[in-house]
Design a protein around this motif. Structure first.
Motif, PDB file in Angstrom:
ATOM      1  N   VAL A   1     -18.360 -13.615   6.063  1.00 32.64           N
ATOM      2  CA  VAL A   1     -17.521 -12.544   6.002  1.00 32.64           C
ATOM      3  C   VAL A   1     -15.945 -13.001   6.077  1.00 32.64           C
ATOM      4  CG1 VAL A   1     -16.987 -10.156   6.585  1.00 32.64           C
ATOM      5  CG2 VAL A   1     -19.365 -10.870   6.575  1.00 32.64           C
ATOM      6  N   LEU A   2     -15.220 -12.589   5.381  1.00 29.88           N
ATOM      7  CA  LEU A   2     -13.892 -12.970   5.307  1.00 29.88           C
ATOM      8  C   LEU A   2     -13.056 -11.738   5.806  1.00 29.88           C
ATOM      9  CD1 LEU A   2     -11.446 -15.384   4.737  1.00 29.88           C
ATOM     10  CD2 LEU A   2     -11.237 -14.136   2.639  1.00 29.88           C
ATOM     11  N   TYR A   3     -12.126 -11.899   6.909  1.00 35.66           N
ATOM     12  CA  TYR A   3     -11.325 -11.069   7.389  1.00 35.66           C
ATOM     13  C   TYR A   3      -9.760 -11.058   7.054  1.00 35.66           C
ATOM     14  CZ  TYR A   3     -15.581  -9.755   9.904  1.00 35.66           C
ATOM     15  OH  TYR A   3     -17.155  -9.516  10.214  1.00 35.66           O
ATOM     16  N   LEU A   4      -9.311  -9.841   7.182  1.00 34.49           N
ATOM     17  CA  LEU A   4      -7.830  -9.792   7.215  1.00 34.49           C
ATOM     18  C   LEU A   4      -7.370  -8.649   7.929  1.00 34.49           C
ATOM     19  CD1 LEU A   4      -5.054 -11.204   5.898  1.00 34.49           C
ATOM     20  CD2 LEU A   4      -5.039  -9.047   4.426  1.00 34.49           C
ATOM     21  N   GLN A   5      -6.830  -9.099   9.112  1.00 36.56           N
ATOM     22  CA  GLN A   5      -6.435  -8.047  10.243  1.00 36.56           C
ATOM     23  C   GLN A   5      -4.896  -7.995   9.797  1.00 36.56           C
ATOM     24  OE1 GLN A   5      -7.723  -6.264  12.729  1.00 36.56           O
ATOM     25  NE2 GLN A   5      -6.052  -5.350  12.859  1.00 36.56           N
ATOM     26  N   MET A   6      -4.355  -6.658   9.497  1.00 35.38           N
ATOM     27  CA  MET A   6      -3.161  -6.327   9.161  1.00 35.38           C
ATOM     28  C   MET A   6      -2.584  -5.230  10.328  1.00 35.38           C
ATOM     29  SD  MET A   6      -3.665  -5.814   4.917  1.00 35.38           S
ATOM     30  CE  MET A   6      -4.603  -4.261   5.231  1.00 35.38           C
ATOM     31  N   ASN A   7      -1.555  -5.933  10.897  1.00 37.17           N
ATOM     32  CA  ASN A   7      -1.006  -5.040  11.877  1.00 37.17           C
ATOM     33  C   ASN A   7       0.560  -4.837  11.484  1.00 37.17           C
ATOM     34  OD1 ASN A   7      -3.178  -5.133  13.650  1.00 37.17           O
ATOM     35  ND2 ASN A   7      -2.338  -6.977  14.477  1.00 37.17           N
ATOM     36  N   SER A   8       1.293  -3.883  12.207  1.00 39.01           N
ATOM     37  CA  SER A   8       2.473  -3.462  12.021  1.00 39.01           C
ATOM     38  C   SER A   8       2.941  -3.265  10.490  1.00 39.01           C
ATOM     39  CB  SER A   8       3.634  -4.697  12.374  1.00 39.01           C
ATOM     40  OG  SER A   8       3.462  -4.634  13.658  1.00 39.01           O
TER      41      SER A   8
ATOM     42  N   GLU B   1       5.799  -1.424   1.924  1.00 37.04           N
ATOM     43  CA  GLU B   1       5.759  -2.344   0.968  1.00 37.04           C
ATOM     44  C   GLU B   1       4.432  -3.172   0.965  1.00 37.04           C
ATOM     45  OE1 GLU B   1       8.327  -2.087   3.168  1.00 37.04           O
ATOM     46  OE2 GLU B   1       9.202  -3.793   3.826  1.00 37.04           O
ATOM     47  N   ASP B   2       3.688  -3.026   2.041  1.00 37.46           N
ATOM     48  CA  ASP B   2       2.351  -3.639   1.803  1.00 37.46           C
ATOM     49  C   ASP B   2       1.337  -2.936   1.165  1.00 37.46           C
ATOM     50  OD1 ASP B   2       2.767  -4.296   5.477  1.00 37.46           O
ATOM     51  OD2 ASP B   2       3.256  -5.631   3.736  1.00 37.46           O
ATOM     52  N   THR B   3       1.708  -1.808   0.511  1.00 39.62           N
ATOM     53  CA  THR B   3       0.921  -1.113  -0.362  1.00 39.62           C
ATOM     54  C   THR B   3       0.484  -1.549  -1.514  1.00 39.62           C
ATOM     55  OG1 THR B   3       1.726   1.264   0.426  1.00 39.62           O
ATOM     56  CG2 THR B   3       0.829   1.346  -1.610  1.00 39.62           C
ATOM     57  N   ALA B   4      -0.739  -1.845  -1.777  1.00 41.19           N
ATOM     58  CA  ALA B   4      -1.184  -2.650  -2.903  1.00 41.19           C
ATOM     59  C   ALA B   4      -2.812  -2.450  -2.946  1.00 41.19           C
ATOM     60  CB  ALA B   4      -0.826  -3.879  -2.851  1.00 41.19           C
ATOM     61  N   VAL B   5      -3.339  -2.985  -4.209  1.00 42.26           N
ATOM     62  CA  VAL B   5      -4.738  -3.392  -4.085  1.00 42.26           C
ATOM     63  C   VAL B   5      -5.003  -4.779  -3.613  1.00 42.26           C
ATOM     64  CG1 VAL B   5      -6.524  -3.699  -5.587  1.00 42.26           C
ATOM     65  CG2 VAL B   5      -5.111  -1.588  -5.947  1.00 42.26           C
ATOM     66  N   TYR B   6      -5.787  -4.834  -2.570  1.00 38.16           N
ATOM     67  CA  TYR B   6      -6.021  -6.214  -1.987  1.00 38.16           C
ATOM     68  C   TYR B   6      -7.247  -6.809  -2.593  1.00 38.16           C
ATOM     69  CZ  TYR B   6      -2.384  -5.544   1.173  1.00 38.16           C
ATOM     70  OH  TYR B   6      -0.838  -5.614   1.811  1.00 38.16           O
ATOM     71  N   TYR B   7      -7.406  -7.949  -2.726  1.00 37.16           N
ATOM     72  CA  TYR B   7      -8.288  -8.604  -3.424  1.00 37.16           C
ATOM     73  C   TYR B   7      -9.001  -9.847  -2.662  1.00 37.16           C
ATOM     74  CZ  TYR B   7      -7.106  -6.269  -7.609  1.00 37.16           C
ATOM     75  OH  TYR B   7      -6.774  -5.185  -8.747  1.00 37.16           O
ATOM     76  N   CYS B   8     -10.119 -10.071  -2.508  1.00 37.62           N
ATOM     77  CA  CYS B   8     -10.675 -11.257  -1.958  1.00 37.62           C
ATOM     78  C   CYS B   8     -10.884 -12.440  -2.968  1.00 37.62           C
ATOM     79  CB  CYS B   8     -12.111 -10.680  -1.222  1.00 37.62           C
ATOM     80  SG  CYS B   8     -12.949 -12.194  -0.338  1.00 37.62           S
TER      81      CYS B   8
ATOM     82  N   THR C   1      -2.845   1.764   1.172  1.00 40.33           N
ATOM     83  CA  THR C   1      -1.563   2.704   1.024  1.00 40.33           C
ATOM     84  C   THR C   1      -0.919   2.859   2.482  1.00 40.33           C
ATOM     85  OG1 THR C   1      -2.593   3.677  -0.745  1.00 40.33           O
ATOM     86  CG2 THR C   1      -0.687   4.770   0.247  1.00 40.33           C
ATOM     87  N   VAL C   2       0.454   2.564   2.552  1.00 41.02           N
ATOM     88  CA  VAL C   2       0.871   2.541   3.756  1.00 41.02           C
ATOM     89  C   VAL C   2       2.089   3.736   3.603  1.00 41.02           C
ATOM     90  CG1 VAL C   2       2.239   1.607   5.492  1.00 41.02           C
ATOM     91  CG2 VAL C   2       0.595   0.345   4.132  1.00 41.02           C
ATOM     92  N   SER C   3       1.920   4.800   4.364  1.00 43.40           N
ATOM     93  CA  SER C   3       3.059   6.002   4.355  1.00 43.40           C
ATOM     94  C   SER C   3       4.219   5.880   5.011  1.00 43.40           C
ATOM     95  CB  SER C   3       2.420   7.209   4.387  1.00 43.40           C
ATOM     96  OG  SER C   3       1.699   7.212   5.770  1.00 43.40           O
ATOM     97  N   SER C   4       5.301   5.904   4.659  1.00 42.25           N
ATOM     98  CA  SER C   4       6.341   5.667   5.389  1.00 42.25           C
ATOM     99  C   SER C   4       6.982   6.988   6.025  1.00 42.25           C
ATOM    100  CB  SER C   4       7.646   5.200   4.510  1.00 42.25           C
ATOM    101  OG  SER C   4       7.749   6.061   3.463  1.00 42.25           O
TER     102      SER C   4
ATOM    103  N   GLY D   1      -7.398   1.654   2.960  1.00 39.34           N
ATOM    104  CA  GLY D   1      -7.318   3.220   3.121  1.00 39.34           C
ATOM    105  C   GLY D   1      -5.946   3.475   3.366  1.00 39.34           C
ATOM    106  N   LEU D   2      -5.696   4.881   3.796  1.00 37.36           N
ATOM    107  CA  LEU D   2      -4.362   5.401   3.961  1.00 37.36           C
ATOM    108  C   LEU D   2      -3.965   5.089   5.457  1.00 37.36           C
ATOM    109  CD1 LEU D   2      -2.004   6.988   2.952  1.00 37.36           C
ATOM    110  CD2 LEU D   2      -3.096   8.882   3.426  1.00 37.36           C
ATOM    111  N   VAL D   3      -2.700   4.654   5.625  1.00 43.04           N
ATOM    112  CA  VAL D   3      -2.348   4.292   7.261  1.00 43.04           C
ATOM    113  C   VAL D   3      -0.900   4.673   7.130  1.00 43.04           C
ATOM    114  CG1 VAL D   3      -2.173   1.866   6.857  1.00 43.04           C
ATOM    115  CG2 VAL D   3      -2.548   2.867   9.365  1.00 43.04           C
ATOM    116  N   GLN D   4      -0.558   5.051   8.298  1.00 48.87           N
ATOM    117  CA  GLN D   4       0.977   5.264   8.547  1.00 48.87           C
ATOM    118  C   GLN D   4       1.689   3.938   8.812  1.00 48.87           C
ATOM    119  OE1 GLN D   4       1.410   8.162  11.437  1.00 48.87           O
ATOM    120  NE2 GLN D   4       1.778   9.944  10.116  1.00 48.87           N
ATOM    121  N   ALA D   5       2.922   3.760   8.616  1.00 47.81           N
ATOM    122  CA  ALA D   5       3.662   2.894   8.685  1.00 47.81           C
ATOM    123  C   ALA D   5       3.765   2.302  10.139  1.00 47.81           C
ATOM    124  CB  ALA D   5       5.127   2.934   8.224  1.00 47.81           C
ATOM    125  N   GLY D   6       3.339   1.091  10.667  1.00 47.76           N
ATOM    126  CA  GLY D   6       3.347   0.670  11.827  1.00 47.76           C
ATOM    127  C   GLY D   6       1.940   0.730  12.436  1.00 47.76           C
ATOM    128  N   GLY D   7       1.073   0.906  11.651  1.00 49.28           N
ATOM    129  CA  GLY D   7      -0.313   1.310  11.898  1.00 49.28           C
ATOM    130  C   GLY D   7      -1.201  -0.239  11.515  1.00 49.28           C
TER     131      GLY D   7
END
Length: 116
Positions: free
Chosen positions: A77-84, A88-95, A113-116, A10-16
């Motif tokens: 289920v495989l997870y990826l917790q993404m903090n901070s 530049e983390d904006t990308a399509v993420y694949y499992c 998508t990470v908005s700055s 999804g869309l998240v602000q930087a730091g989220g």
């Protein structure tokens, strides 16, 4: 037939933060490694984080200390917790999963998508 379905992008602000999930279904009883990869526009797909059958993890330098890979073997289920998160983390993420015969399986990807 093995299927991987990602969710949680999804869309998240930087730091989220975001948590991605990858549900694995089909005829797979064990694996060599599972992981998350990402591909930004105009760039090659790169490894973000991997976990092997013994639970050992490996992270790209760019995400160390911010991302955590984990799996729920009971739920497959495989997870990826993404903090901070950073722009530049904006990308399509694949499992990805590599089974014990070294066959590769990929999900369809989820947009982060990470908005700055």
């Amino acid at each position: 037939q093995v299927q991987l379905v990602e969710s949680g992008g999804g869309l998240v602000q930087a730091g989220g933060s975001l948590r991605l999930a990858c549900e694995v279904s089909g005829r797979i009883f064990s694996f060599n490694a599972m992981g998350w990869y990402r591909q930004a526009p105009g760039k090659q797909r790169e490894s973000v984080a991997t976990i092997d059958s013994a639970g050992r993890t490996n992270y790209a330098d760019s995400v160390k200390g911010r991302f955590t890979i984990s799996r729920d073997s009971a739920k497959n289920v495989l997870y990826l917790q993404m903090n901070s998160l950073k722009a530049e983390d904006t990308a399509v993420y694949y499992c990805n999963i590599i089974d014990t015969d070294y066959r590769n399986y990929w999900g369809q990807g989820t947009q982060v998508t990470v908005s700055s």
